[in-house]
Design a protein around this motif. Sequence first.
Motif: not given
Length: 244
Positions: A164-168, A170-171, A135-136
Amino acid sequence: MRDGGNSRRDGSGAGRYTLRPTRLSKEDILFCIDVGPESMVELKAAMSPNGRPSTRLDSIKQAILVFINAKLTINPENRFAFTSLGKSASWLRKEFSSEVESAFAAFRVLSANSSSSNILIYCRSSIRPHHQWPVNQKLFTLDVVYLHEKPGPDNCPQEVYDSLVDAVEHVSEYEGYTLETGQLLARILFRYMCMLLSHPQQRCPQDQLDIPKPLGKKLPAADSMTTDDNITVSGKSEVQNIRN
């Protein structure tokens, strides 16, 4: 006074601010290209040099080459590497390189089913991507270009888009973009690749993008017309609009 700048007064007594020139860090950009069956869908009104209909994968290769040449014009120290996503991910070229020929070498073995930035070009309308990442821990910026089919009984492009939006989010260390279209038009893909030329450290939030401006904002209401170029590139996905 901002960091990195000088404030002084000119002869008229008015305050002036001078920003010291700084050079943006070079980028190491990793392309991840979906080579599943949906990457071989033929595009509308597009032909390859050998006269056969052009596919999504053909246009992806062309768009990446345009992107690389433009990026090297901006900063010759930018470097690129390539992976493909079939049934699993695999390296096409693991070493980062500033040579355009490295892209041609990678593309020669690229076929269907076969500060850092990652650009994912995803073509699957029924398979939601999954990722595992602390997460961090934000060590790179992820951009996604999502080329999908229209919603139907056998696919779920809206759910894929949301993942895909969540992945962008998140990382990504800096501002990552998620750009999508359900239209089989090569020019939309080329437009998206041009938008990704912007350095992640200089980008505005995607919700503030207004590229291209809808025709309704350019023309009087009486002259407005609907075209297949009038697409949305914001947090509200085009997937939501194509149901109409």
